[in-house]
Design a protein around this motif. Sequence first.
Motif, PDB file in Angstrom:
ATOM      1  N   ARG A   6       0.689  -1.218  -0.558  1.00 11.14           N
ATOM      2  CA  ARG A   6       0.202   0.105   0.104  1.00 11.14           C
ATOM      3  C   ARG A   6       0.333   1.118   0.073  1.00 11.14           C
ATOM      4  NH1 ARG A   6      -3.343   2.274  -0.550  1.00 11.14           N
ATOM      5  NH2 ARG A   6      -4.787   2.978   1.681  1.00 11.14           N
ATOM      6  N   ARG A  89      -4.321   7.175  -3.619  1.00 13.10           N
ATOM      7  CA  ARG A  89      -3.481   5.842  -3.104  1.00 13.10           C
ATOM      8  C   ARG A  89      -3.119   4.541  -4.496  1.00 13.10           C
ATOM      9  NH1 ARG A  89      -7.659   8.159  -0.659  1.00 13.10           N
ATOM     10  NH2 ARG A  89      -7.871   8.143   1.812  1.00 13.10           N
ATOM     11  N   HIS A 105       4.459  -0.265   3.992  1.00 12.56           N
ATOM     12  CA  HIS A 105       3.271   1.054   3.199  1.00 12.56           C
ATOM     13  C   HIS A 105       4.060   1.873   3.318  1.00 12.56           C
ATOM     14  CE1 HIS A 105       1.617  -3.280   2.769  1.00 12.56           C
ATOM     15  NE2 HIS A 105       1.801  -3.519   4.758  1.00 12.56           N
ATOM     16  N   TYR A 107       3.864   6.453   2.747  1.00 12.71           N
ATOM     17  CA  TYR A 107       2.501   7.021   2.654  1.00 12.71           C
ATOM     18  C   TYR A 107       3.706   8.431   3.408  1.00 12.71           C
ATOM     19  CZ  TYR A 107      -0.462   3.412   3.614  1.00 12.71           C
ATOM     20  OH  TYR A 107      -1.415   2.733   3.363  1.00 12.71           O
ATOM     21  N   ARG A 115      -2.217   6.730   7.850  1.00 13.15           N
ATOM     22  CA  ARG A 115      -1.837   4.862   8.303  1.00 13.15           C
ATOM     23  C   ARG A 115      -0.762   5.464   9.053  1.00 13.15           C
ATOM     24  NH1 ARG A 115      -4.424   0.090   7.507  1.00 13.15           N
ATOM     25  NH2 ARG A 115      -2.792  -0.555   9.226  1.00 13.15           N
ATOM     26  N   ASP A 117       0.042   3.891  11.981  1.00 16.31           N
ATOM     27  CA  ASP A 117       0.675   2.814  12.611  1.00 16.31           C
ATOM     28  C   ASP A 117       1.717   2.199  11.429  1.00 16.31           C
ATOM     29  OD1 ASP A 117      -1.661   3.057  11.241  1.00 16.31           O
ATOM     30  OD2 ASP A 117      -1.909   0.246  11.494  1.00 16.31           O
ATOM     31  N   LEU A 118       1.628   2.712  10.299  1.00 19.37           N
ATOM     32  CA  LEU A 118       2.211   1.776   9.520  1.00 19.37           C
ATOM     33  C   LEU A 118       3.566   2.397   8.689  1.00 19.37           C
ATOM     34  CD1 LEU A 118      -0.213  -0.148   6.774  1.00 19.37           C
ATOM     35  CD2 LEU A 118       0.899  -1.179   9.089  1.00 19.37           C
TER      36      LEU A 118
END
Length: 126
Positions: A6, A89, A105, A107, A115, A117-118
């Motif tokens: 992602r 995305r 992932h 971002y 996200r 958390d990732l």
Amino acid sequence: MMRGIRGAITVSADHPDEILKETKKLVLEMAKENDVEPDQVASVVISTTTDISSAFPAKAVRTIDNWTYVPVMCTHEMDVHGSMPLCIRVMMHANTEKSQQEINHIYMNEAVKLRPDLIKDSKVDI
């Protein structure tokens, strides 16, 4: 094993040059951080928020060296009230020996907020 990788990035405006530049930047970073070569990529799905309509982000992927034959498709993201604007995305499906936990992932820009958390510190581009 095929894994989903992602990624997301925001643009400052619905301008074709910026959409293409930022999409290319994101896809290259996703591939680099996951040690993925174009021949390992089964497909790429790109969605944009509905406020992006001046260019197809898939065009950026097709311009990357050796990515010409990777299947790429664009679509619009759901238009949810209050969601992050001007966001691109990417879901890359790639053949890799990495486990789910080893996938990085990516971002970038304002999309780091999607996200947290990732996010791994070395990949944050605010």
